[in-house]
Design a protein around this motif. Structure first.
Motif, PDB file in Angstrom:
ATOM      1  N   UNK A   1       0.845  -1.191   0.000  1.00 27.13           N
ATOM      2  CA  UNK A   1       0.000   0.000   0.000  1.00 27.13           C
ATOM      3  C   UNK A   1       0.881   1.241   0.000  1.00 27.13           C
ATOM      4  N   UNK A   2       0.507   2.278  -0.750  1.00 27.64           N
ATOM      5  CA  UNK A   2       1.342   3.483  -0.818  1.00 27.64           C
ATOM      6  C   UNK A   2       1.203   4.408   0.388  1.00 27.64           C
ATOM      7  N   UNK A   3       0.135   4.213   1.185  1.00 28.80           N
ATOM      8  CA  UNK A   3      -0.098   5.131   2.300  1.00 28.80           C
ATOM      9  C   UNK A   3      -1.006   4.489   3.333  1.00 28.80           C
ATOM     10  N   UNK A   4      -1.074   5.138   4.486  1.00 30.03           N
ATOM     11  CA  UNK A   4      -1.987   4.688   5.534  1.00 30.03           C
ATOM     12  C   UNK A   4      -3.424   4.733   5.016  1.00 30.03           C
ATOM     13  N   UNK A   5      -3.749   5.775   4.277  1.00 26.04           N
ATOM     14  CA  UNK A   5      -5.100   5.897   3.730  1.00 26.04           C
ATOM     15  C   UNK A   5      -5.472   4.735   2.836  1.00 26.04           C
ATOM     16  N   UNK A   6      -4.519   4.258   2.056  1.00 23.20           N
ATOM     17  CA  UNK A   6      -4.786   3.119   1.179  1.00 23.20           C
ATOM     18  C   UNK A   6      -5.050   1.857   1.988  1.00 23.20           C
ATOM     19  N   UNK A   7      -4.324   1.682   3.088  1.00 23.82           N
ATOM     20  CA  UNK A   7      -4.564   0.535   3.975  1.00 23.82           C
ATOM     21  C   UNK A   7      -5.975   0.636   4.551  1.00 23.82           C
ATOM     22  N   UNK A   8      -6.323   1.813   5.047  1.00 25.39           N
ATOM     23  CA  UNK A   8      -7.647   2.002   5.650  1.00 25.39           C
ATOM     24  C   UNK A   8      -8.752   1.789   4.626  1.00 25.39           C
ATOM     25  N   UNK A   9      -8.547   2.307   3.408  1.00 26.50           N
ATOM     26  CA  UNK A   9      -9.556   2.140   2.370  1.00 26.50           C
ATOM     27  C   UNK A   9      -9.782   0.662   2.074  1.00 26.50           C
ATOM     28  N   UNK A  10      -8.706  -0.092   1.914  1.00 27.95           N
ATOM     29  CA  UNK A  10      -8.877  -1.510   1.623  1.00 27.95           C
ATOM     30  C   UNK A  10      -9.525  -2.232   2.800  1.00 27.95           C
ATOM     31  N   UNK A  11      -9.136  -1.876   4.013  1.00 29.99           N
ATOM     32  CA  UNK A  11      -9.735  -2.502   5.191  1.00 29.99           C
ATOM     33  C   UNK A  11     -11.238  -2.229   5.232  1.00 29.99           C
TER      34      UNK A  11
ATOM     35  N   UNK B   1      -4.825  13.124  -1.308  1.00 33.14           N
ATOM     36  CA  UNK B   1      -4.739  11.709  -1.689  1.00 33.14           C
ATOM     37  C   UNK B   1      -5.779  10.897  -0.927  1.00 33.14           C
ATOM     38  N   UNK B   2      -5.911  11.158   0.339  1.00 36.82           N
ATOM     39  CA  UNK B   2      -6.897  10.459   1.144  1.00 36.82           C
ATOM     40  C   UNK B   2      -8.319  10.825   0.702  1.00 36.82           C
ATOM     41  N   UNK B   3      -8.531  12.078   0.326  1.00 35.38           N
ATOM     42  CA  UNK B   3      -9.841  12.484  -0.186  1.00 35.38           C
ATOM     43  C   UNK B   3     -10.189  11.689  -1.442  1.00 35.38           C
ATOM     44  N   UNK B   4      -9.206  11.478  -2.290  1.00 35.23           N
ATOM     45  CA  UNK B   4      -9.418  10.689  -3.500  1.00 35.23           C
ATOM     46  C   UNK B   4      -9.756   9.237  -3.152  1.00 35.23           C
ATOM     47  N   UNK B   5      -9.063   8.674  -2.158  1.00 34.55           N
ATOM     48  CA  UNK B   5      -9.349   7.310  -1.728  1.00 34.55           C
ATOM     49  C   UNK B   5     -10.755   7.196  -1.145  1.00 34.55           C
ATOM     50  N   UNK B   6     -11.171   8.194  -0.386  1.00 40.32           N
ATOM     51  CA  UNK B   6     -12.521   8.191   0.177  1.00 40.32           C
ATOM     52  C   UNK B   6     -13.563   8.273  -0.942  1.00 40.32           C
TER      53      UNK B   6
END
Length: 193
Positions: A59-69, A122-127
């Protein structure tokens, strides 16, 4: 290579499913326990029993981990019903969404994502990606109902989805009203003609 030799299986960057699951579970668990404090990649890695580089490899970031979780959790908790009745299916998906969002780890992760997305593009995009996936699931339910003649051909499916998620996010973020089964059923009934 000699004809009798066998190739050694690749052991490089492939995900080990047990490790993958441990990281996703650790991320949600830490968020639930964090009381709003930031959760770091270091903390996620420690809680999962892996090195930080393992997390960053996948995962490239914490946000990506959270999104997948969250995506993984919502796939388990929010079914893609197909009972043959649009009203029954919409009630089920709304009820499941409301119930799933109230699990402590899911609620904390969603609140953290919303809060941090305001500061992190980046996190906004993941959300937005997460939200688009959830909207697509509801759209499938509505389109099936439309194909069966339970909705008019010109029904505004996007507006119907907005009504569902508008109520969800408003109540989830502000906490001014319940997100219970009765509310889910009333909401489904109010969305459908």
């Amino acid at each position: 290579m000699e004809p009798n030799e066998t190739e050694r299986p690749h052991t490089g960057r492939r995900r080990n499913e047990a490790t993958h699951r441990a990281i996703l579970d650790a991320a949600l668990r830490l968020l639930a326990e964090s009381a709003g404090a930031p959760v770091t990649i270091d903390a996620i890695a420690r809680a999962a029993g892996v090195g930080k580089q393992t997390v960053y490899r996948w995962w490239p970031s914490k946000g990506a981990v959270l999104l997948e979780a969250l995506t993984d959790r919502s796939a388990l908790e929010v079914p893609q019903p197909d009972s043959g009745s649009l009203r029954t299916d919409l009630r089920a998906i709304i009820s499941s969404t409301f119930a799933g969002a109230q699990h402590s780890s899911t609620a904390s992760a969603l609140r953290t994502l919303v809060r941090e997305a305001a500061q992190d593009p980046h996190l906004a995009e993941l959300l937005q990606t997460f939200t688009a996936q959830r909207r697509a699931s509801v759209r499938e339910v509505l389109e099936r109902g439309q194909q069966r003649g339970e909705l008019p051909a010109d029904a505004d499916l996007d507006l119907m989805i907005d009504q569902f998620y508008g109520v969800f996010w408003y109540r989830f973020i502000l906490g001014h009203g319940p997100l219970d089964r009765e509310t889910a059923e009333r909401l489904a009934d109010s969305i459908l003609p």
